[in-house]
Structures are given as structure tokens and as C-alpha cells.
Motif scaffolding. Structure first.
Motif, mmCIF file in Angstrom:
data_model
loop_
_atom_site.group_PDB
_atom_site.id
_atom_site.type_symbol
_atom_site.label_atom_id
_atom_site.label_comp_id
_atom_site.label_asym_id
_atom_site.label_seq_id
_atom_site.Cartn_x
_atom_site.Cartn_y
_atom_site.Cartn_z
ATOM 1 N N MET A 132 0.937 -1.223 -0.005
ATOM 2 C CA MET A 132 -0.177 -0.030 0.072
ATOM 3 C C MET A 132 0.955 1.163 -0.012
ATOM 4 S SD MET A 132 -2.801 1.095 2.897
ATOM 5 C CE MET A 132 -3.643 -0.392 2.710
ATOM 6 N N ALA A 133 0.692 2.232 -0.832
ATOM 7 C CA ALA A 133 1.391 3.432 -0.862
ATOM 8 C C ALA A 133 1.459 4.041 0.567
ATOM 9 C CB ALA A 133 0.597 4.347 -2.026
ATOM 10 N N ALA A 134 2.350 4.560 0.898
ATOM 11 C CA ALA A 134 2.401 5.055 2.259
ATOM 12 C C ALA A 134 1.448 6.233 2.605
ATOM 13 C CB ALA A 134 3.836 5.553 2.494
ATOM 14 N N GLY A 135 1.216 7.179 1.516
ATOM 15 C CA GLY A 135 0.469 8.302 1.790
ATOM 16 C C GLY A 135 -1.021 8.030 1.806
ATOM 17 N N LYS A 136 -1.401 6.857 0.927
ATOM 18 C CA LYS A 136 -2.869 6.383 1.110
ATOM 19 C C LYS A 136 -3.005 5.759 2.537
ATOM 20 C CE LYS A 136 -3.848 6.228 -3.770
ATOM 21 N NZ LYS A 136 -4.117 5.241 -4.719
ATOM 22 N N LYS A 137 -2.129 4.812 2.756
ATOM 23 C CA LYS A 137 -2.054 4.330 3.992
ATOM 24 C C LYS A 137 -2.405 5.102 5.337
ATOM 25 C CE LYS A 137 -0.130 0.703 6.948
ATOM 26 N NZ LYS A 137 0.864 -0.132 7.117
ATOM 27 N N ALA A 138 -1.439 6.335 5.196
ATOM 28 C CA ALA A 138 -1.481 7.321 6.372
ATOM 29 C C ALA A 138 -2.756 7.849 6.376
ATOM 30 C CB ALA A 138 -0.300 8.307 6.241
ATOM 31 N N LYS A 139 -3.478 8.384 5.133
ATOM 32 C CA LYS A 139 -4.798 9.039 4.891
ATOM 33 C C LYS A 139 -5.862 8.237 5.576
ATOM 34 C CE LYS A 139 -7.448 11.463 1.478
ATOM 35 N NZ LYS A 139 -7.534 11.772 0.052
ATOM 36 N N ASN A 140 -5.943 6.960 5.278
ATOM 37 C CA ASN A 140 -6.847 6.135 5.513
ATOM 38 C C ASN A 140 -6.769 5.866 7.345
ATOM 39 O OD1 ASN A 140 -7.785 5.646 3.008
ATOM 40 N ND2 ASN A 140 -6.387 3.802 2.667
ATOM 41 N N ILE A 141 -5.575 5.814 7.767
ATOM 42 C CA ILE A 141 -5.361 5.592 9.157
ATOM 43 C C ILE A 141 -5.919 6.869 9.930
ATOM 44 C CG2 ILE A 141 -3.804 5.306 10.886
ATOM 45 C CD1 ILE A 141 -2.222 3.477 9.221
ATOM 46 N N GLY A 142 -5.452 7.900 9.292
ATOM 47 C CA GLY A 142 -6.042 9.150 9.767
ATOM 48 C C GLY A 142 -7.347 9.450 9.796
ATOM 49 N N LYS A 143 -8.273 8.920 8.810
ATOM 50 C CA LYS A 143 -9.647 8.971 8.753
ATOM 51 C C LYS A 143 -10.346 8.094 9.812
ATOM 52 C CE LYS A 143 -12.977 9.506 5.358
ATOM 53 N NZ LYS A 143 -12.888 10.185 3.945
ATOM 54 N N ASN A 144 -9.407 6.983 10.122
ATOM 55 C CA ASN A 144 -10.057 6.022 11.198
ATOM 56 C C ASN A 144 -9.570 6.885 12.575
ATOM 57 O OD1 ASN A 144 -10.571 3.799 9.385
ATOM 58 N ND2 ASN A 144 -8.918 2.781 10.071
ATOM 59 N N VAL A 145 -8.876 7.500 12.799
ATOM 60 C CA VAL A 145 -8.518 8.113 14.030
ATOM 61 C C VAL A 145 -9.335 9.280 14.135
ATOM 62 C CG1 VAL A 145 -6.666 9.411 15.168
ATOM 63 C CG2 VAL A 145 -5.890 7.411 14.167
ATOM 64 N N LYS A 146 -9.603 9.969 13.137
ATOM 65 C CA LYS A 146 -10.397 10.921 13.074
ATOM 66 C C LYS A 146 -12.017 10.593 13.537
ATOM 67 C CE LYS A 146 -12.317 14.720 10.189
ATOM 68 N NZ LYS A 146 -12.178 15.352 8.806
ATOM 69 N N GLY A 147 -12.281 9.190 12.854
ATOM 70 C CA GLY A 147 -13.732 8.951 12.998
ATOM 71 C C GLY A 147 -13.734 8.445 14.701
ATOM 72 N N LYS A 148 -12.827 7.876 15.028
ATOM 73 C CA LYS A 148 -12.666 7.524 16.409
ATOM 74 C C LYS A 148 -12.973 8.484 17.068
ATOM 75 C CE LYS A 148 -12.430 4.210 19.663
ATOM 76 N NZ LYS A 148 -13.609 3.165 19.553
ATOM 77 N N THR A 149 -12.128 9.554 17.168
ATOM 78 C CA THR A 149 -12.359 10.768 18.009
ATOM 79 C C THR A 149 -13.695 11.332 17.985
ATOM 80 O OG1 THR A 149 -9.836 11.418 17.373
ATOM 81 C CG2 THR A 149 -11.178 13.121 18.144
ATOM 82 N N LYS A 150 -14.405 11.430 17.007
ATOM 83 C CA LYS A 150 -15.773 12.000 16.604
ATOM 84 C C LYS A 150 -16.650 10.898 17.501
ATOM 85 C CE LYS A 150 -15.662 14.297 12.232
ATOM 86 N NZ LYS A 150 -16.187 14.272 10.830
ATOM 87 N N GLU A 151 -16.550 9.700 17.228
ATOM 88 C CA GLU A 151 -17.286 8.840 18.071
ATOM 89 C C GLU A 151 -17.339 8.886 19.709
ATOM 90 O OE1 GLU A 151 -18.194 4.166 18.658
ATOM 91 O OE2 GLU A 151 -16.372 4.588 17.309
ATOM 92 N N VAL A 152 -16.027 9.017 20.061
ATOM 93 C CA VAL A 152 -15.758 9.043 21.638
ATOM 94 C C VAL A 152 -16.321 10.680 22.117
ATOM 95 C CG1 VAL A 152 -13.909 9.321 23.327
ATOM 96 C CG2 VAL A 152 -13.579 7.657 21.580
ATOM 97 N N THR A 153 -16.352 11.498 21.360
ATOM 98 C CA THR A 153 -16.414 12.938 21.600
ATOM 99 C C THR A 153 -18.007 12.786 21.749
ATOM 100 O OG1 THR A 153 -14.435 13.719 20.620
ATOM 101 C CG2 THR A 153 -16.362 15.185 21.261
#
Length: 57
Positions: free
Chosen positions: A1-22
Motif C-alpha cells: 500500500m502506498a504510504a501516503g494512502k495508508k496514512a490518509k486511511n489511518i488518519g480517517k479512522n483516527v478522526k472517526g474514532k475521535t468523533k465517536e468518543v466525543t
């Protein structure tokens, strides 16, 4: 997996988790659901990228 795309997808997961917890913390179900949806989108993109990578090798 391209490093940039992988980081973007992981960032989306983290952002989503933050919204969920908040959303849970403040009792905002809408925010919580948006967070879950964002995590699902990140997971789906990550899975699709893994399949693409597997087919390349």
C-alpha cells in the motif's frame, strides 16, 4: 500500500474514532454515528487498497 494512502486511511479512522468518543462523552448521537461512518469508510478504503496491492504482487 502506498504510504501516503495508508496514512490518509489511518488518519480517517483516527478522526472517526475521535468523533465517536466525543459524541459519546457529550451525548451527541449524531456525532457518534458520523464517527462510526468515517471509521467504516477508512476501513473500506484500507481493505480495497490491500486487495489492489495483493493483485500487484
Amino acid at each position: 500500500m502506498a504510504a501516503g494512502k495508508k496514512a490518509k486511511n489511518i488518519g480517517k479512522n483516527v478522526k472517526g474514532k475521535t468523533k465517536e468518543v466525543t459524541g459519546k462523552a457529550v451525548g451527541n448521537e449524531s456525532l457518534e454515528m458520523k464517527g462510526r461512518a468515517e471509521q467504516a469508510a477508512g476501513d473500506a478504503k484500507q481493505a480495497a487498497q490491500k486487495v489492489k496491492d495483493a493483485l500487484k504482487h
